[in-house]
Design a protein around this motif. Structure first.
Motif, PDB file in Angstrom:
ATOM      1  N   ASP A  32       4.159   2.411   7.155  1.00 51.91           N
ATOM      2  CA  ASP A  32       3.387   3.643   6.981  1.00 51.91           C
ATOM      3  C   ASP A  32       2.162   3.703   7.896  1.00 51.91           C
ATOM      4  O   ASP A  32       1.265   4.500   7.680  1.00 51.91           O
ATOM      5  N   ARG A  38      -2.658   5.687   4.737  1.00 52.20           N
ATOM      6  CA  ARG A  38      -1.258   5.968   5.014  1.00 52.20           C
ATOM      7  C   ARG A  38      -1.146   7.135   5.982  1.00 52.20           C
ATOM      8  O   ARG A  38      -1.850   8.127   5.822  1.00 52.20           O
ATOM      9  N   ASP A  81       3.718  -2.942   7.588  1.00 49.50           N
ATOM     10  CA  ASP A  81       4.187  -1.838   6.762  1.00 49.50           C
ATOM     11  C   ASP A  81       4.694  -0.716   7.660  1.00 49.50           C
ATOM     12  O   ASP A  81       4.249  -0.579   8.795  1.00 49.50           O
ATOM     13  N   GLN A 125      -0.310   1.788   8.100  1.00 45.05           N
ATOM     14  CA  GLN A 125      -1.586   1.284   7.583  1.00 45.05           C
ATOM     15  C   GLN A 125      -1.989   0.029   8.349  1.00 45.05           C
ATOM     16  O   GLN A 125      -3.147  -0.329   8.393  1.00 45.05           O
ATOM     17  N   ARG A 156      -8.182  -1.498   7.749  1.00 41.68           N
ATOM     18  CA  ARG A 156      -6.894  -0.956   7.306  1.00 41.68           C
ATOM     19  C   ARG A 156      -6.978   0.561   7.184  1.00 41.68           C
ATOM     20  O   ARG A 156      -7.812   1.074   6.443  1.00 41.68           O
TER      21      ARG A 156
END
Ligand code: UDP
Ligand code: MG
Length: 336
Positions: free
Chosen positions: A103, A207, A101, A105, A204
């Motif tokens: 962002d 964001r 991703d 994450q 994880r």
């Protein structure tokens, strides 16, 4: 056969789909770049601009102008995360592709450990979330239930608690690119391909900035696509439900006949009648709905439109010229 359109042939491609990620792309680029530089191998960073309405594209074009390892695939409009990934996979040139991703994450720092697992023979190294403190509790619960439900439905199990963050070998990338379906659930497709697929655990993060592009309804659509793209069991389930209710109605029919013949009066039975009508009505609609979900997807598949449209491929801050065009993978290029 390699489907790469890239004139060079890097060892690793970082693939990052971006939809309105203006707030994070630069920071993401810096972190990915730092990881790339420690590898001691050639690499490219491929950003897919999925029809962003903010200035994500401008920022990406600037990055590609200042760094030759950056390629930007600009799609003609917003196609959705899974199609943006599909477009990116088609253009990635690396021997290995890291999907992540934009962002932050998914920590790119996990790459060296993933590469090592691949050196040991894995064709896919998927990152499995040990925890996801960055996501809200309802989302964590919903996702957890969904992954377990999905793994029960599909013939080829899809690992639980796993997103699209994974390292894929060129061999698997080429197979995925050849798969013609338009409702794409990349993690399901990758699992389906087989070979040796190894998990690696990670936490994880939240964001880094910006907002999630997966509000509840979009997450539901991804879930539906995930199920319909990976399994036909709901259709079988529908016929089993039909069979169950058929069995119930035989019993009910027996009871009605018995009371008519021997009890001598047919019961008033408005309440039970209404119950049967509503239950049967809703179960029929439900089953029809399931069939409709598949039929709709078949309709779109048969229509055979290109699954994504690429407006431009940018390198060195400009349109990349002289690239061979290929038509596999269902994509189409439209140069303006
Ligand atoms: N994304 C995309 N197109 C979309 C929606 C999302 O390319 O239509 C990208 C987004 O920019 C991000 C990734 O897909 O890089 C995952 O999205 P997000 O972080 O919003 O999802 P979440 O992590 O909240 O599930
Ligand atoms: Mg995210």
């Amino acid at each position: 056969m390699s489907t790469s359109l890239h004139p060079l042939h890097p060892y690793v491609s970082f693939l990052l789909p971006c939809y309105n990620e203006s707030a994070v792309v630069e920071q993401t680029y810096r972190r990915v770049k730092a990881v790339g530089d420690t590898l001691g191998k050639t690499y490219e960073i491929v950003f897919v601009n999925d029809g962003s309405s903010d200035d994500t594209l401008d920022r990406l074009v600037f990055l590609s102008g200042s760094d030759t390892t950056v390629t930007v695939i600009d799609l003609s409009r917003n196609h959705g995360h899974q199609l943006a990934l599909s477009a990116g996979l088609r253009y990635c040139a690396g021997d290995r592709v890291l999907i992540m991703d934009a962002d932050l994450q998914d920590p790119p720092e996990l790459l060296p450990a993933m590469l090592e697992l691949m050196d040991q023979g894995a064709e896919v190294v998927y990152a499995q979330r040990r925890s996801r403190p960055g996501d809200s509790l309802p989302k964590r619960v919903a996702c957890s239930v969904f992954y377990r439900f999905l793994s029960k439905l599909t013939e080829v199990p899809i690992p639980v608690d796993t997103g699209d963050f994974r390292l894929i070998s060129r061999r698997v990338v080429d197979i995925i690119v050849q798969m013609p379906e338009r409702h794409r659930f990349i993690r399901g497709m990758v699992s389906w391909v087989g070979f040796r697929q190894t998990p690696i655990l990670y936490d994880r993060d939240g964001r880094f900035a910006g907002e999630t592009k997966y509000p509840f309804w979009r997450l539901m659509r991804l879930a539906l696509d995930g199920i319909a793209a990976s399994s036909v069991r709901p259709l079988a389930l529908a016929s089993w439900a039909g069979l169950l209710f058929a069995a119930c109605s035989v019993v009910l029919f027996g009871y009605i006949l018995w009371s008519w013949l021997f009890v001598g009066r047919t019961p008033q039975g408005w309440a039970s009648l209404m119950m049967v009508v509503t239950v049967m009505g809703s179960i029929q609609l439900f089953v029809l709905g399931i069939i409709g979900q598949y039929l709709g997807r078949m309709h779109e598949q048969v229509r055979a439109r290109p699954i994504f449209i690429v407006r431009d491929v940018l390198r060195d801050g400009r349109r990349a010229g002289g690239w061979e065009r290929e038509t596999n993978g269902g994509g189409a290029e439209q140069r303006s």
